[in-house]
Scaffold this active site. Sequence first.
Site: not given
Ligand code: ASP
Length: 313
Positions: A178, A206-209, A229, A232
């Site tokens: 990321t 799914r949606v992360g941070d 990163t 999430g």
């Molecule tokens: N933070 C990102 C997520 O969870 C993944 C990542 O940072 O590699 O979508």
Amino acid sequence: MSNSYSLMVHGGAGALQHIKHEGNEAKFERSICGILEQGRNILEQGGAALDAVEYCASLLEDDPLYNAGRGSVLNEYGEVEMDAAIMRGLDLSAGAVASIKGIKNPISLARQVLEHSEHVMLAGHGAMKFAEFQHIKVWPDHYFITEARVKQLEEAREAGQMILDHEDSEEPQEKFGTIGVVARDLHGNLAAGTSTGGIVNKRWGRVGDTPVIGAGVFADNTTCAVSATGYGEQFLRTVLAKTIADLIDFQGLNAQEAAAAGIKYLVAKVNGLGGVIVIDRQGQCAAQHSTSGMIYGWIEQSGVAHHQLASPV
Ligand code: ASP
């Protein structure tokens, strides 16, 4: 220092031993250093932090080395589904997109949300409608999907897991991360942006941070700019980017102290795995991670560019 600029970029956190194989270390170094210098061109001419963030993030998205834009990881259906957000520290204006497909530069679509919509976050079908309205082209799947990502998804499916892009495995293999950018311009304005394909084999929309303001990204001229990163879900539960800004606000910490305290909190509360880059209002740069490594680079207070890959635990 009021009349200096600072810039930081990251390419993900995780176990990075694999990048030492097959000459990938040099590729990452070239990429990070080249992008920092391109960002410097904007900032040293008095350009806005927000422009530098969008530009550097779009270069990172275009590079298939990273898990954002081209080269994003694949979800459970073998598709690329991306999230991104950008924030301006001057007025806390922000734009974010979640679960989008076929957009070459999600960070620029997030910027369009900031500039041309009355909303902060647009998701899925609605975000794609907005992109169409803004005359943003949809790119074919083959632009985004790389061979390495197909192999990575197969491994995750075999293991029955969802995995972080850089997560350690028994076999060294190509895994890339990321991206995020934070900047302070000559006028003292801060900005932050983060963009991702998420985690490998992710499910059910799914949606992360990454697109969530205060979790994976935050910028406020009175405190700092942060891009995160890692897993999430853990950054969402700890609202980590805003927590770091609050540490500066309420405890008077500098970037280094706040980044360290933030990651300590992430680990103590949820045993979190990941990292952050931070620039505070003085232009001090800091990075901290609970993973064994993180890919990042920085220019502090108009100085020389530095980079760091796969730092020891
Ligand atoms: N933070 C990102 C997520 O969870 C993944 C990542 O940072 O590699 O979508």
